[in-house]
Design an enzyme around this catalytic site. Structure first.
Site, PDB file in Angstrom:
ATOM      1  N   LYS A 216       3.858  -7.420   3.420  1.00 31.14           N
ATOM      2  CA  LYS A 216       4.392  -6.213   3.700  1.00 31.14           C
ATOM      3  C   LYS A 216       3.290  -5.010   2.683  1.00 31.14           C
ATOM      4  O   LYS A 216       3.712  -4.653   2.000  1.00 31.14           O
ATOM      5  CB  LYS A 216       6.087  -6.018   3.531  1.00 31.14           C
ATOM      6  CG  LYS A 216       5.983  -4.442   4.365  1.00 31.14           C
ATOM      7  CD  LYS A 216       7.346  -3.522   3.162  1.00 31.14           C
ATOM      8  CE  LYS A 216       6.755  -2.699   2.248  1.00 31.14           C
ATOM      9  NZ  LYS A 216       6.357  -2.294   2.212  1.00 31.14           N
TER      10      LYS A 216
ATOM     11  N   GLU B 100       3.102  -8.577 -10.203  1.00 35.91           N
ATOM     12  CA  GLU B 100       2.639  -7.765 -10.931  1.00 35.91           C
ATOM     13  C   GLU B 100       2.704  -6.250 -11.055  1.00 35.91           C
ATOM     14  O   GLU B 100       2.299  -5.328  -9.739  1.00 35.91           O
ATOM     15  CB  GLU B 100       1.225  -7.792  -9.989  1.00 35.91           C
ATOM     16  CG  GLU B 100      -0.392  -7.648 -11.634  1.00 35.91           C
ATOM     17  CD  GLU B 100      -0.923  -6.095 -11.790  1.00 35.91           C
ATOM     18  OE1 GLU B 100      -0.393  -6.060 -12.172  1.00 35.91           O
ATOM     19  OE2 GLU B 100      -1.900  -5.663 -10.912  1.00 35.91           O
TER      20      GLU B 100
ATOM     21  N   CYS C 294      -4.852  -0.445 -11.797  1.00 36.32           N
ATOM     22  CA  CYS C 294      -3.459  -1.473 -12.677  1.00 36.32           C
ATOM     23  C   CYS C 294      -3.896  -1.497 -13.866  1.00 36.32           C
ATOM     24  O   CYS C 294      -3.549  -1.625 -15.485  1.00 36.32           O
ATOM     25  CB  CYS C 294      -2.525  -2.046 -11.847  1.00 36.32           C
ATOM     26  SG  CYS C 294      -3.807  -3.775 -11.794  1.00 36.32           S
TER      27      CYS C 294
ATOM     28  N   GLU D 253       2.538   4.430 -17.501  1.00 37.41           N
ATOM     29  CA  GLU D 253       1.579   4.560 -16.810  1.00 37.41           C
ATOM     30  C   GLU D 253       1.862   6.180 -15.577  1.00 37.41           C
ATOM     31  O   GLU D 253       2.659   6.384 -14.849  1.00 37.41           O
ATOM     32  CB  GLU D 253       2.306   3.629 -15.991  1.00 37.41           C
ATOM     33  CG  GLU D 253       0.492   3.356 -14.615  1.00 37.41           C
ATOM     34  CD  GLU D 253       1.138   2.130 -13.861  1.00 37.41           C
ATOM     35  OE1 GLU D 253       2.173   1.713 -13.551  1.00 37.41           O
ATOM     36  OE2 GLU D 253       0.135   1.178 -13.860  1.00 37.41           O
TER      37      GLU D 253
HETATM   38  O1  TXE Z   1       5.532   2.031  -5.784  1.00 33.43           O
HETATM   39  P1  TXE Z   1       6.285   1.123  -5.811  1.00 33.43           P
HETATM   40  P2  TXE Z   1       4.511   3.495  -5.647  1.00 33.43           P
HETATM   41  C1  TXE Z   1       2.938   2.153 -10.174  1.00 33.43           C
HETATM   42  C2  TXE Z   1       2.218   3.182 -10.702  1.00 33.43           C
HETATM   43  C3  TXE Z   1       2.869   4.138  -9.309  1.00 33.43           C
HETATM   44  C4  TXE Z   1       4.205   3.323  -9.534  1.00 33.43           C
HETATM   45  C5  TXE Z   1       4.959   4.038  -8.150  1.00 33.43           C
HETATM   46  O2  TXE Z   1       2.321   3.727 -11.754  1.00 33.43           O
HETATM   47  O3  TXE Z   1       3.263   5.851  -9.886  1.00 33.43           O
HETATM   48  O4  TXE Z   1       4.140   2.453  -9.814  1.00 33.43           O
HETATM   49  O5  TXE Z   1       3.747   3.720  -6.908  1.00 33.43           O
HETATM   50  C6  TXE Z   1       7.187  -1.572  -1.589  1.00 33.43           C
HETATM   51  N1  TXE Z   1      12.027  -3.566  -2.257  1.00 33.43           N
HETATM   52  N2  TXE Z   1       1.422   1.337  -9.074  1.00 33.43           N
HETATM   53  O6  TXE Z   1       6.029   3.986  -5.553  1.00 33.43           O
HETATM   54  O7  TXE Z   1       7.410   1.793  -4.530  1.00 33.43           O
HETATM   55  C7  TXE Z   1       6.553  -0.707  -1.311  1.00 33.43           C
HETATM   56  O8  TXE Z   1       6.969  -0.418   0.111  1.00 33.43           O
HETATM   57  C8  TXE Z   1      10.786  -3.929  -1.550  1.00 33.43           C
HETATM   58  C9  TXE Z   1       1.263  -0.076  -9.678  1.00 33.43           C
HETATM   59  O9  TXE Z   1       4.020   3.830  -4.774  1.00 33.43           O
HETATM   60  O10 TXE Z   1       7.117  -0.149  -6.024  1.00 33.43           O
HETATM   61  C10 TXE Z   1       5.427  -1.072  -1.378  1.00 33.43           C
HETATM   62  O11 TXE Z   1       4.681  -1.514  -0.131  1.00 33.43           O
HETATM   63  N3  TXE Z   1       9.783  -3.950  -1.581  1.00 33.43           N
HETATM   64  C11 TXE Z   1       0.570  -0.678  -9.167  1.00 33.43           C
HETATM   65  C12 TXE Z   1       5.359  -1.727  -2.633  1.00 33.43           C
HETATM   66  O12 TXE Z   1       6.594  -1.735  -2.627  1.00 33.43           O
HETATM   67  C13 TXE Z   1      10.067  -2.231  -1.953  1.00 33.43           C
HETATM   68  C14 TXE Z   1       0.565  -0.389  -8.132  1.00 33.43           C
HETATM   69  C15 TXE Z   1       4.715  -0.803  -3.817  1.00 33.43           C
HETATM   70  O13 TXE Z   1       5.091   0.626  -4.581  1.00 33.43           O
HETATM   71  C16 TXE Z   1      11.254  -1.469  -2.477  1.00 33.43           C
HETATM   72  C17 TXE Z   1       0.931   0.691  -7.091  1.00 33.43           C
HETATM   73  C18 TXE Z   1      11.673  -2.586  -2.283  1.00 33.43           C
HETATM   74  N4  TXE Z   1      13.292  -2.321  -2.757  1.00 33.43           N
HETATM   75  C19 TXE Z   1       1.904   1.397  -8.879  1.00 33.43           C
HETATM   76  N5  TXE Z   1      10.683  -0.209  -3.182  1.00 33.43           N
HETATM   77  C20 TXE Z   1      -0.255  -2.029  -9.559  1.00 33.43           C
HETATM   78  N6  TXE Z   1       0.782  -3.130 -10.203  1.00 33.43           N
HETATM   79  O14 TXE Z   1      -1.356  -1.668  -9.709  1.00 33.43           O
HETATM   80  C21 TXE Z   1       8.866   0.015  -2.733  1.00 33.43           C
HETATM   81  N7  TXE Z   1       8.501  -0.896  -1.794  1.00 33.43           N
END
Ligand code: TXE
Length: 498
Positions: free
Chosen positions: A180, A255, A289, A390
């Site tokens: 996904k 991660e 990240c 972050e």
């Molecule tokens: O991430 P989400 P978001 C950090 C960065 C950013 C913050 C939020 O600080 O501002 O996270 O970003 C899926 N069950 N990083 O809101 O929501 C979602 O659909 C299962 C760090 O965009 O965590 C997407 O595919 N899946 C980072 C994925 O999770 C779920 C990179 C990431 O989205 C879900 C990006 C749920 N309940 C953001 N809710 C890094 N580690 O590099 C969401 N998703």
């Protein structure tokens, strides 16, 4: 390739391209100008349940987990070849979807190809062990087997790269999976799965759905039918996934990003240090990240260092990723830019000194995109949220230190622990620092580089487990000990019962 995505079904379940059962769709927006690139299917919970069932059946009764290693290697190599043949088109899709420059997207696609090749090579080496038990009648073997059905959930900043760090080792291990991508940036993953389909991966092994996490998350993470969840994204989402996984004792690999210190000693080469801090903080507009967004600089050079950083930051050419003149692109979405703007307002209210940036570009040609200027805050304190959280945007905070011990304490003063950088000309000090910093990757006189052969992941709230390297394959494997007695005889423990 992009044309192929228009109007075509783009969920891939049990070897077939299908539309979402509920007829849902989502417009995918180009952050460079706010236009719709393409409209894709938006899965709902029922699609996710069907995809998990297909992966479960393919694992329990299909051939893939039992194929020879040679066959799996051949498939991984074929995928790498197909990726190579479509490199330019994939890079274009990634730039349209994420906003990053075409130059960055080309590097990403090359890294994607490298990761498939790396796991093809690693799969060939095998990790099975024969144990000497001291008894020649016993053959004791430790073997690796596929972990099972995997839910692979990826974010939007490196959509194809981060998904490939999961799909390539999962395939190499013999797992089946539901991938996904982020609902914000699904296009390159749809394109990859088309290539996986062409490479001859059997039906049900790789399934693809795209949707918001809120809609399909529980179907992927709160089910006994999934054996392993590999997630890259934000901490809050990681926490909720870990809670769901705990209910079924499902394995999780997380991660979750970082707040990464970059420590500069006064003996470091000035120009290369400025250059590395600038790139570490502002590459991909800070949506990395491992971005080095927390500068910790010796007080004796801080004034001149920050002045030079600001001068260079103001010269960074912010613009559309498709324009070869652009050095960095927009933020991924309007919504994300609003988050970044809120952090800038917070930094000001906390008393940090805004040195440069802190605004959208004034160029009218960029008004329709979600651009934001490289921003530097000086006079920051360790307790500030702008220093600890972050922001995932082009925001660099600056703190000053006097002693080496203070630099280490500041570098470790984070709930995260993904990556850190150190710049010094003193090798002994460099070695002390790289060992003292509690982060998953530490760069000495460099920043941001990685190789698929070395583990990637974090300490603390940066997550659980490691991607890449041999550990990145082991994530997708179960370990089994096989004890074979070639000369069975009566043991005689309960001799009195004979
Ligand atoms: O991430 P989400 P978001 C950090 C960065 C950013 C913050 C939020 O600080 O501002 O996270 O970003 C899926 N069950 N990083 O809101 O929501 C979602 O659909 C299962 C760090 O965009 O965590 C997407 O595919 N899946 C980072 C994925 O999770 C779920 C990179 C990431 O989205 C879900 C990006 C749920 N309940 C953001 N809710 C890094 N580690 O590099 C969401 N998703």
């Amino acid at each position: 390739m992009l044309d192929e995505l228009c109007g075509a079904p783009n969920l891939y379940i049990d070897g077939k391209w299908v539309h979402a059962a509920g007829g849902g769709t989502r417009d995918i927006v180009n952050p460079a100008d706010g236009t719709v690139i393409v409209t894709v299917d938006e899965a709902d919970r029922a699609d996710a349940v069907t995809a998990v069932a297909a992966a479960r059946a393919a694992f329990d009764t299909g051939g893939w987990p039992r194929t020879s290693v040679a066959e799996r290697i051949a498939v991984l190599e074929r995928i790498a070849e197909l990726l190579g043949a479509t490199r330019d088109e994939l890079a274009r899709i990634e730039t349209l979807d994420t906003g990053k420059t075409l130059r960055e997207s080309h590097i990403d696609i090359d890294d994607v190809i490298a990761v498939f090749r790396y796991y093809a090579r690693l799969a060939a080496t095998g990790a099975d062990r024969l144990i000497d038990t001291g008894n020649p009648a016993i053959i004791s073997r430790v073997v690796r087997e596929p972990a099972g059905v995997c839910a692979l959930i990826a974010p939007w900043n490196y959509p194809l790269l981060q998904m490939s760090w999961k799909i390539a080792p999962a395939l190499a291990a013999g797992c089946t999976m539901v991938a996904k991508p982020s609902e914000v940036t699904p296009l390159s993953t749809i394109a990859l799965v088309r290539l996986i389909d062409r490479a001859g991966v059997p039906a049900g092994v790789v399934n693809l759905i795209q949707s918001s996490g809120a809609t399909v998350g529980s179907a992927l993470t709160d089910t006994p039918d999934v054996d392993l969840i590999s997630f890259t994204g934000g901490v809050a989402t990681g926490e909720s996934i870990a809670r769901n996984a705990a209910a079924h004792i499902t394995r999780v690999a997380l991660e979750l990003g970082g707040k990464n210190p970059h420590i500069v000693f006064p003996d470091a080469d000035f120009d290369s240090a400025v250059d590395a801090v600038l790139t570490g903080a502002f590459l991909h507009s800070g949506q990395v990240c491992s971005a080095g967004t927390r500068l910790i600089v010796h007080e004796s050079i801080a004034e001149s260092f920050v002045a030079e950083l600001a001068r260079r930051a103001e010269r960074i050419r912010v613009g559309p990723g498709m324009d070869p003149a652009s050095e960095t692109g927009p933020l991924v979405s309007e919504q994300h830019r609003a988050n970044v703007e809120a952090y800038v307002a917070l930094g000001i209210s906390e008393g940090a000194k805004l040195v440069t940036g802190g605004a959208r570009p004034s160029d009218a040609a960029l008004a329709a995109g979600s651009y934001y200027l490289p921003t530097i805050f000086d006079e920051c304190q360790r307790w500030m949220r702008i220093v600890q959280e972050e922001t995932f945007g082009p925001i660099l905070t600056v703190e000053r230190f006097t002693t080496e011990a203070e630099a280490i304490a500041l570098g470790n003063d984070t709930a995260y622990g993904l990556a850190a950088g150190v710049r010094t000309a003193d090798p002994a000090r460099g070695e002390r620092l790289v060992r003292a910093l509690r982060h998953g990757t530490v760069w000495l006189n460099d920043f941001g580089y990685y190789t698929p052969a070395a583990e990637w992941g974090g300490f603390g709230r940066s997550g659980i487990g490691r991607e890449l390297g041999p550990s990145g394959l082991a994530e997708y494997q179960e370990t089994k000990h096989i004890w074979h007695n070639t000369a069975p005889a009566v043991g005689g423990w309960f001799a009195g019962n004979n």
